[in-house]
Motif scaffolding. Structure first.
Motif, PDB file in Angstrom:
ATOM      1  N   THR A 276       0.835  -1.206   0.000  1.00 21.21           N
ATOM      2  CA  THR A 276       0.000   0.000   0.000  1.00 21.21           C
ATOM      3  C   THR A 276       0.864   1.247   0.000  1.00 21.21           C
ATOM      4  OG1 THR A 276      -0.129  -0.052   2.423  1.00 21.21           O
ATOM      5  CG2 THR A 276      -1.940  -1.082   1.219  1.00 21.21           C
ATOM      6  N   ALA A 277       0.324   2.310  -0.601  1.00 23.60           N
ATOM      7  CA  ALA A 277       1.002   3.606  -0.555  1.00 23.60           C
ATOM      8  C   ALA A 277       1.054   4.065   0.891  1.00 23.60           C
ATOM      9  CB  ALA A 277       0.268   4.619  -1.424  1.00 23.60           C
ATOM     10  N   ASP A 278       2.160   4.703   1.252  1.00 28.21           N
ATOM     11  CA  ASP A 278       2.364   5.185   2.619  1.00 28.21           C
ATOM     12  C   ASP A 278       3.119   6.501   2.541  1.00 28.21           C
ATOM     13  OD1 ASP A 278       2.365   5.108   5.436  1.00 28.21           O
ATOM     14  OD2 ASP A 278       4.348   4.163   5.467  1.00 28.21           O
ATOM     15  N   GLY A 279       2.378   7.597   2.505  1.00 27.51           N
ATOM     16  CA  GLY A 279       3.021   8.901   2.321  1.00 27.51           C
ATOM     17  C   GLY A 279       3.704   8.955   0.976  1.00 27.51           C
ATOM     18  N   ALA A 280       4.981   9.313   0.972  1.00 29.25           N
ATOM     19  CA  ALA A 280       5.743   9.379  -0.277  1.00 29.25           C
ATOM     20  C   ALA A 280       6.308   8.021  -0.677  1.00 29.25           C
ATOM     21  CB  ALA A 280       6.882  10.386  -0.132  1.00 29.25           C
ATOM     22  N   GLY A 281       6.118   7.014   0.164  1.00 31.25           N
ATOM     23  CA  GLY A 281       6.672   5.692  -0.121  1.00 31.25           C
ATOM     24  C   GLY A 281       5.613   4.615  -0.107  1.00 31.25           C
ATOM     25  N   THR A 282       6.019   3.443   0.348  1.00 26.82           N
ATOM     26  CA  THR A 282       5.162   2.259   0.328  1.00 26.82           C
ATOM     27  C   THR A 282       5.362   1.473   1.606  1.00 26.82           C
ATOM     28  OG1 THR A 282       5.268   2.099  -2.070  1.00 26.82           O
ATOM     29  CG2 THR A 282       4.765   0.071  -0.900  1.00 26.82           C
ATOM     30  N   LEU A 283       4.296   0.835   2.041  1.00 30.35           N
ATOM     31  CA  LEU A 283       4.390  -0.128   3.126  1.00 30.35           C
ATOM     32  C   LEU A 283       4.071  -1.500   2.538  1.00 30.35           C
ATOM     33  CD1 LEU A 283       4.804  -0.709   6.138  1.00 30.35           C
ATOM     34  CD2 LEU A 283       2.319  -0.476   6.405  1.00 30.35           C
ATOM     35  N   ALA A 284       5.037  -2.412   2.647  1.00 31.08           N
ATOM     36  CA  ALA A 284       4.829  -3.798   2.233  1.00 31.08           C
ATOM     37  C   ALA A 284       4.644  -4.606   3.516  1.00 31.08           C
ATOM     38  CB  ALA A 284       6.018  -4.316   1.431  1.00 31.08           C
ATOM     39  N   ARG A 285       3.456  -5.177   3.673  1.00 27.80           N
ATOM     40  CA  ARG A 285       3.155  -5.972   4.869  1.00 27.80           C
ATOM     41  C   ARG A 285       3.156  -7.441   4.478  1.00 27.80           C
ATOM     42  NH1 ARG A 285      -2.578  -5.481   7.528  1.00 27.80           N
ATOM     43  NH2 ARG A 285      -2.973  -7.506   6.601  1.00 27.80           N
ATOM     44  N   TYR A 286       3.907  -8.222   5.236  1.00 29.98           N
ATOM     45  CA  TYR A 286       3.997  -9.657   5.003  1.00 29.98           C
ATOM     46  C   TYR A 286       3.329 -10.372   6.168  1.00 29.98           C
ATOM     47  CZ  TYR A 286       6.031 -14.262   4.160  1.00 29.98           C
ATOM     48  OH  TYR A 286       6.212 -15.593   3.910  1.00 29.98           O
ATOM     49  N   ASP A 287       2.331 -11.182   5.862  1.00 33.87           N
ATOM     50  CA  ASP A 287       1.659 -12.012   6.858  1.00 33.87           C
ATOM     51  C   ASP A 287       1.850 -13.466   6.461  1.00 33.87           C
ATOM     52  OD1 ASP A 287       0.138 -10.064   8.613  1.00 33.87           O
ATOM     53  OD2 ASP A 287      -0.582  -9.460   6.632  1.00 33.87           O
ATOM     54  N   GLN A 288       2.102 -14.289   7.466  1.00 33.12           N
ATOM     55  CA  GLN A 288       2.306 -15.707   7.200  1.00 33.12           C
ATOM     56  C   GLN A 288       1.732 -16.502   8.373  1.00 33.12           C
ATOM     57  OE1 GLN A 288       6.366 -17.280   7.516  1.00 33.12           O
ATOM     58  NE2 GLN A 288       6.037 -18.338   5.580  1.00 33.12           N
ATOM     59  N   VAL A 289       0.998 -17.563   8.055  1.00 33.76           N
ATOM     60  CA  VAL A 289       0.493 -18.498   9.055  1.00 33.76           C
ATOM     61  C   VAL A 289       0.876 -19.890   8.556  1.00 33.76           C
ATOM     62  CG1 VAL A 289      -1.537 -19.420  10.225  1.00 33.76           C
ATOM     63  CG2 VAL A 289      -1.409 -16.971   9.697  1.00 33.76           C
ATOM     64  N   VAL A 290       1.717 -20.583   9.331  1.00 34.24           N
ATOM     65  CA  VAL A 290       2.227 -21.878   8.889  1.00 34.24           C
ATOM     66  C   VAL A 290       2.335 -22.863  10.048  1.00 34.24           C
ATOM     67  CG1 VAL A 290       3.534 -21.002   6.912  1.00 34.24           C
ATOM     68  CG2 VAL A 290       4.629 -21.141   9.149  1.00 34.24           C
ATOM     69  N   ASP A 291       2.336 -24.114   9.672  1.00 38.07           N
ATOM     70  CA  ASP A 291       2.678 -25.201  10.570  1.00 38.07           C
ATOM     71  C   ASP A 291       3.949 -25.833  10.020  1.00 38.07           C
ATOM     72  OD1 ASP A 291       0.397 -25.379  12.489  1.00 38.07           O
ATOM     73  OD2 ASP A 291      -0.714 -25.584  10.620  1.00 38.07           O
ATOM     74  N   VAL A 292       4.902 -26.078  10.887  1.00 33.04           N
ATOM     75  CA  VAL A 292       6.159 -26.692  10.481  1.00 33.04           C
ATOM     76  C   VAL A 292       5.958 -28.201  10.402  1.00 33.04           C
ATOM     77  CG1 VAL A 292       8.567 -27.072  11.131  1.00 33.04           C
ATOM     78  CG2 VAL A 292       7.511 -24.844  11.503  1.00 33.04           C
ATOM     79  N   THR A 293       6.339 -28.785   9.275  1.00 31.86           N
ATOM     80  CA  THR A 293       6.212 -30.234   9.105  1.00 31.86           C
ATOM     81  C   THR A 293       7.564 -30.926   9.025  1.00 31.86           C
ATOM     82  OG1 THR A 293       6.068 -30.026   6.708  1.00 31.86           O
ATOM     83  CG2 THR A 293       3.991 -29.990   7.932  1.00 31.86           C
ATOM     84  N   LYS A 294       8.635 -30.173   8.849  1.00 33.59           N
ATOM     85  CA  LYS A 294       9.982 -30.761   8.759  1.00 33.59           C
ATOM     86  C   LYS A 294      10.272 -31.507  10.068  1.00 33.59           C
ATOM     87  CE  LYS A 294      14.678 -29.624   7.426  1.00 33.59           C
ATOM     88  NZ  LYS A 294      15.084 -29.266   6.082  1.00 33.59           N
ATOM     89  N   PRO A 295      10.565 -32.810   9.998  1.00 33.67           N
ATOM     90  CA  PRO A 295      10.704 -33.619  11.214  1.00 33.67           C
ATOM     91  C   PRO A 295      11.684 -33.052  12.252  1.00 33.67           C
ATOM     92  CG  PRO A 295      10.571 -35.044   9.307  1.00 33.67           C
ATOM     93  CD  PRO A 295      10.672 -33.626   8.784  1.00 33.67           C
TER      94      PRO A 295
END
Length: 148
Positions: free
Chosen positions: A94-113
């Protein structure tokens, strides 16, 4: 509490236009050029690829990423993930003033033994590892966008 379940959110304020940030983030196959912890990206087809990541801790994570939403007008890129981690991740740009805000959301379950076996004692280290990876990604994207 499920010790192998994680929710992450990272906010990347960037001094670039949102269109340029979105274009860079949608080109996943280029991530290894500017994000050192993204080791490999191999395309399987137009919407699916295999990604290997490794941050500070000495283990790789490999997963298949399948695009579930690409909406440039809304600034959203979303994937479903399966493999060493199962879940989803989303960029919201999203635009944020003169720049940008990049928001990263992650929901995970770890399966690696190995990571499942170390879930309880390793959790603070795994979370710190993710923070370091995201911090490095922000720096890498900033440098990449300055160069183009």
């Amino acid at each position: 509490m499920d010790w192998t379940h994680y929710r992450f959110r990272s906010l990347w304020p960037l001094p670039f236009g949102s269109a340029a940030v979105y274009r860079a983030l949608e080109r996943v196959e280029e991530y290894p050029r500017w994000w050192p912890q993204v080791r490999t990206v191999g395309r399987l087809d137009d919407t699916t690829g295999v990604i290997t990541i490794r941050s500070v801790l000495p283990y790789d994570m490999t997963f298949t990423a399948r695009e579930t939403r690409r909406d440039p007008a809304a600034g959203i890129l979303e994937i479903a993930m399966s493999g060493d981690i199962e879940g989803w991740a989303r960029w919201t740009v999203t635009a944020d003033g003169a720049g940008t805000l990049a928001r990263y959301d992650q929901v995970v379950d770890v399966t690696k033994p190995l990571l499942r076996r170390l879930a309880v004692p390793g959790r603070p280290f795994f979370r710190a590892n993710h923070r370091l990876m995201m911090r490095s990604g922000r720096r890498g994207l900033r440098g990449h966008l300055q160069a183009v």
